[in-house]
Enzyme design. Structure first.
Site: not given
Ligand code: EPZ
Length: 421
Positions: A22-23, A117, A122-123, A308, A400
């Site tokens: 999915k991701n 969320c 989720r910044p 995850d 989802r």
């Molecule tokens: C991806 O989300 C995945 N979603 C998430 O899958 C997964 O949990 C996550 O990566 C971490 O592996 C998809 O690929 C669609 P991140 P993403 O930006 O990219 C912080 C699932 O269950 N951060 O890598 O949105 C954030 O808060 C899910 O399938 C900032 O600080 O996650 C987190 O602590 C949910 N600023 C860390 O980085 C930003 O601008 C990693 O988040 C963006 C993120």
């Protein structure tokens, strides 16, 4: 609304096939909008709600999308849209990954601000930092990220945040940079397999990218991208969920169409706990042959233990004698499953971002409220291990991200079925 009913206590046996990731599907479908021609994506988990939402947005933007079995064809020729509206983004935060393709191709994007969320804040600061570094003029107005990319140029971007690298911020900057004049270097880039799969797809489209799968990705902008055909990687989180399914039910299963190399951290922890795991070609054989011991886990960016899989691993530790310590370093508030597991008789306490799990002999079936995708999977696993009947409510969270979960589990012998709530 649907719910899942599980009559627990049955050992999982047999084989199960995992779906495409999915991701990987979501950013790769978004990336098809960078091309001038048709792309064909195979092995797509087309029945997942998130994939259906992405298809709706791409159609809304004006591209033609055909879905046949597990193949999605996107014909972007002449699409004019550049807005991902709130009605879509509010149901799928990953819609943020349209920002990069729209900016790269249309040089303008309006994407609804995703907000928080249930798994915690989720910044999107890293997404904005990245596209601003490429020269986009960004403002937040009316709940939207409005980005003007008329003056984009290659740049040096550092994408590290408080919690390490960001998967979708890396994807967004990489996608925008493919059609941006000059050389872009992303430092502290995410190297999750889904980012690498996206880079492979972009390269097939004609993008010039080096260093994917490392923390430094370099992109040389090109004038245009062609369509491409691409087969998605296997879903490593679905794979891991079934691995724990075998471990938690004293089971013996073969997971097919899987890539064990993408699950190394989980495999390492399961082996440390005493689960027997062997590999064949694209398959993983998981058996529980002896009682397990507790192990500590800390979630980290890839190749560390995936956030995850944290909830599902916690379900396993709930029924493993002894104490395990599970620390969440990606989403420190991602513990919605904890109180539901405790309602089944688990013994977990939370100390900040750390859960201390004291293993109990048995969980007992209960009505359970699913709160997010992976928490729902954890509850299903706990229900499979629990004594008696469990009902997992609000199963749309599960829909989802897991294709046909109850059917796949039924084929492994589980007593699980879907009913209307
Ligand atoms: C991806 O989300 C995945 N979603 C998430 O899958 C997964 O949990 C996550 O990566 C971490 O592996 C998809 O690929 C669609 P991140 P993403 O930006 O990219 C912080 C699932 O269950 N951060 O890598 O949105 C954030 O808060 C899910 O399938 C900032 O600080 O996650 C987190 O602590 C949910 N600023 C860390 O980085 C930003 O601008 C990693 O988040 C963006 C993120």
């Amino acid at each position: 609304m649907d719910k899942l009913i599980i009559d627990g206590g049955v050992r999982l046996k047999g084989s199960v096939e995992v779906s495409g990731a999915k991701n990987a599907a979501l950013p790769i479908l978004a990336a098809t909008l960078l091309a001038d021609e048709k792309s064909v994506i195979k092995n797509v988990p087309t029945s997942l709600l998130d994939v259906i939402t992405m298809v709706k947005i791409i159609r809304y933007l004006g591209a033609k999308v055909e879905v046949q079995g597990n193949t999605i064809t996107v014909e972007p020729k002449g699409y004019k849209g550049c807005t991902a509206p709130y009605k879509f983004v509010s149901t799928m935060r990953a819609s943020i990954c349209l920002l990069g393709p729209l900016l790269g191709k249309q040089k303008y994007a309006e994407v609804s601000f995703p907000g928080g969320c249930v798994i915690g804040p989720r910044p999107v600061d890293l997404h904005l930092k990245g596209i601003k570094a490429l020269g986009a003029k960004v403002k937040i107005y009316g709940g939207y990220i409005i980005a003007d990319g008329r003056n984009l140029r290659g740049s040096h971007v550092y994408l590290g945040g408080h919690f390490g690298s960001s998967v979708l911020a890396t994807a967004n900057v990489m996608m925008a940079a493919t059609l941006t004049k000059g050389r872009t270097i992303i430092e502290n880039a995410a190297c999750e397999p889904e980012v690498v799969d996206l880079a492979h797809f972009l390269k097939q489209m004609g993008a010039k990218i080096e260093g994917e799968s490392t923390h430094k990705i370099e992109i040389e902008g090109v004038k245009k991208l062609a369509g491409a055909e691409h087969m998605l990687i296997a879903d490593r989180i679905e794979t891991g969920t079934y691995m724990i399914g075998a471990a938690i039910t004293d089971g013996d299963i073969v997971i097919k169409k899987a890539n064990p190399n993408h699950c190394i951290a989980l495999i390492d922890k399961l082996r440390e706990a005493g689960v027997s795991i062997t590999f064949g070609k694209n398959e993983i054989h998981v058996r529980k042959t002896r009682s397990l011991k507790p192990v500590d886990v800390t979630t980290l960016p890839y190749p560390g233990f995936p956030t995850d899989m944290q909830a599902q691993f916690m379900s396993l530790m709930c029924v493993t004698k002894g104490i395990s310590v599970i620390t969440e370093k990606i989403y420190p508030e991602r513990f919605m499953h904890l109180s539901e597991l405790n309602r089944m008789g688990a013994n977990i306490i939370l100390e900040g971002p750390t859960a201390i799990v004291k293993g109990v002999k048995n969980l007992s079936g209960a009505p359970l409220m699913a709160s997010d995708l992976r928490a729902s999977a954890a509850l299903v696993l706990a229900g499979l291990a629990g004594k008696g009947k469990s009902e997992v409510l609000r199963v749309y969270h599960l829909d989802r991200g897991y294709e046909d979960m109850e059917k796949k589990l039924s084929r492994l012998g589980a007593k699980i079925w879907r009913e209307k709530e």
